[in-house]
Every structure is written in structure tokens, then in C-alpha cells.
Design a protein around this motif. Structure first.
Motif, short mmCIF file in Angstrom:
data_model
loop_
_atom_site.label_atom_id
_atom_site.label_comp_id
_atom_site.label_asym_id
_atom_site.label_seq_id
_atom_site.Cartn_x
_atom_site.Cartn_y
_atom_site.Cartn_z
N GLN A 1 2.96 7.40 1.46
CA GLN A 1 4.22 8.32 0.95
C GLN A 1 5.40 9.70 1.73
N MET A 2 3.62 10.07 1.45
CA MET A 2 4.28 11.62 2.22
C MET A 2 4.24 12.01 3.91
N GLU B 1 3.56 1.62 -1.55
CA GLU B 1 4.04 1.89 -2.86
C GLU B 1 3.51 2.73 -3.60
N GLN B 2 1.38 2.01 -3.77
CA GLN B 2 0.93 2.85 -4.10
C GLN B 2 0.03 3.65 -3.99
N ASN B 3 0.24 3.43 -2.65
CA ASN B 3 -0.66 5.21 -1.35
C ASN B 3 0.50 6.60 -2.11
N GLU B 4 0.18 7.33 -2.68
CA GLU B 4 0.55 8.84 -2.71
C GLU B 4 0.63 9.23 -1.07
N ALA B 5 -0.72 9.20 -0.80
CA ALA B 5 -0.44 10.33 0.84
C ALA B 5 -0.45 9.38 1.43
N GLU C 1 0.69 -1.32 0.11
CA GLU C 1 -0.05 0.13 0.10
C GLU C 1 0.76 0.66 -0.16
N TRP D 1 -5.96 6.46 5.27
CA TRP D 1 -5.48 5.99 3.38
C TRP D 1 -6.10 4.38 3.42
N CYS E 1 3.39 8.99 6.05
CA CYS E 1 4.15 7.62 7.06
C CYS E 1 5.21 8.12 7.49
#
Length: 250
Positions: free
Chosen positions: A23-24, A17-21, A15, A78, A26
Motif C-alpha cells: 500500500q505504501m 488490501e492486506q499488505n501495508e508495504a 494482496e 512483497w 506499489c
């Protein structure tokens, strides 16, 4: 329940890798809280989980209630968890989001089931091979441990030279039909080669499959020298009585 402990760990990183939010935003406390929720789910075998404030802070190494509340809200935003009930200062009831589990764990579960099925098939195949090997060894042992038929051949062959044990090994390599054929051909071979001195050793007789050869026995001949007329011919030519001994005729 959908998802094992390992699958849930993989799902978190998939998740990310796929979820930009994610990534910003977490952080380590998000991962710690998610891991504790998965651990509670495995321990209790329940979908709806209680997160008491103080105990949850202790197990997730989160230092403040505000950070804990923010981490719960972020995981819900998320799409990793669903918040069912939240009580300020007491705790929160949560569950892993169904959509999240179906997204990341169903395919893994199918792959795992396929892998398990393949492993079971390999185990079954190996078990069959082992059983077949044991059966073959048992059959061979029972055949080897019945030397009566070999002893008949050994005595019938009439030339007890070479190693009997080595000859027995060659005998045991033959099928039952081949053993019978080898035994039956001994008489023809002995007639073909009546002198045991020039007869093959029994081991080579079996090893080289001599019994499969065509044995042509030459007709018996008299000891008469070449060019010498037979006694009956002499008697007939001289008109002598045939019942007289030869020494009386000459």
C-alpha cells in the motif's frame, strides 16, 4: 497450474488490501510487471519465466533498467514472486511465489469448482426436464393420433351433437382407465335417459364426468290410468274366462 488469469488479477488486489508495504510503495510499473509475468505464465504454460531486460521493458512500459530491477525486487520482497536467477544487463528468471498462489488462488479455485459443479447440476436438471417434457408431449401426441377408441365412443354414445373435435380434446384429457369407464357407462346412461333429446352432449358427458354418476333406471309401467282396475282383476271378479278378448266379455 494454480490460478487462472482472472484469479491472479484478483490475487494482486487482494494482496494490496492486506499488505501495508504494498500500500505504501506499489506503483503502476509494479502492476504492469506483475501483469506481464502472469501473461507469460499463461502463454508458455510454465512456472519458471525469463524476463529479458529490453523486451520486458518494452512490454511493461518501464523506461529504465533501474526501475525494472527495483520493481522485480519489490515484488519479491512483497511475496508475489520468487527470483531464481538474476543477471545484470541480460535478464532475470522468476516464478510466482507458491505461498502467494496458495494464499489467494486455492480458495478461489475451490469456489470455482463448486460453481462449475452447480452449473453442471443445473444443466443436467434442465436437460432432464426438457427430456421429460418431450416425452410427455410424445405420449400425448401418440394418444391423440389414435382416434379409433374415441370413434367407438362417439358412435356408441348415439347423440352426435356438438363439436367432435372439442369432444376429442375432452376425451384425450382422460386416462386410459377413465376412457374405458366412460365408454362402459354409456349403456347405463342411455337406459337412464333413453330419449337422446334429454341426454347430455357427448362433450359435456365427458367434461362433467357424467359416467361417474349413479344411474337408477325406473321400472317399466303400463299405460293403465291411475285408479283403473287391471283387466285380469275384472275377469277374476266376474268369473269370466281369461282367454276371451275383452270386447267379447263386455
Amino acid at each position: 497450474m494454480i490460478g487462472s488469469g482472472y484469479q491472479l488479477t484478483k490475487a494482486f488486489y487482494a494482496e494490496v488490501e492486506q499488505n501495508e508495504a504494498m500500500q505504501m510503495g506499489c506503483k503502476s510499473h509494479h502492476q504492469s510487471l506483475y501483469t506481464w509475468i502472469c501473461e507469460l505464465r499463461n502463454r508458455t504454460n510454465r512456472e519458471i519465466l525469463d524476463l529479458p531486460v529490453l523486451y520486458t521493458m518494452q512490454m511493461t512500459f518501464i523506461g529504465s533498467q533501474h526501475t525494472l530491477a527495483k520493481a522485480i525486487d519489490d515484488l519479491a520482497m512483497w511475496g508475489l514472486i520468487e527470483v531464481l536467477m538474476q543477471s545484470k544487463g541480460y535478464g532475470t528468471k522468476v516464478k510466482l511465489a507458491i505461498a502467494f498462489l496458495q494464499k489467494h488462488c486455492n480458495s478461489d479455485a475451490n469456489k470455482e469448482n463448486v460453481a462449475i459443479a452447480e452449473m453442471q447440476l443445473q444443466c443436467n436438471t434442465t436437460a432432464i426436464q426438457v427430456q421429460t417434457t418431450k416425452t410427455n408431449k410424445t405420449d400425448k401426441t401418440s394418444k391423440t393420433n389414435n382416434p379409433g377408441e374415441f370413434d367407438l365412443f362417439w358412435n356408441h354414445y348415439g347423440k352426435k351433437t356438438g363439436s367432435k373435435s372439442t369432444t376429442l380434446k375432452e376425451w384425450n384429457k382422460l386416462s386410459t382407465d377413465e376412457q374405458r369407464a366412460a365408454y362402459d357407462a354409456v349403456e347405463k346412461y342411455k337406459a337412464y335417459q333413453p330419449d337422446p333429446q334429454y341426454r347430455k352432449d357427448p362433450e359435456r358427458y365427458l367434461k362433467h364426468r357424467v359416467w361417474e354418476s349413479e344411474f337408477e333406471v325406473a321400472p317399466k309401467t303400463t299405460n293403465q290410468l291411475p285408479g283403473t282396475p287391471h283387466l285380469a282383476a275384472i275377469q277374476s271378479h266376474q268369473n269370466l274366462p281369461a282367454n276371451k278378448p275383452y270386447r267379447e266379455l263386455v
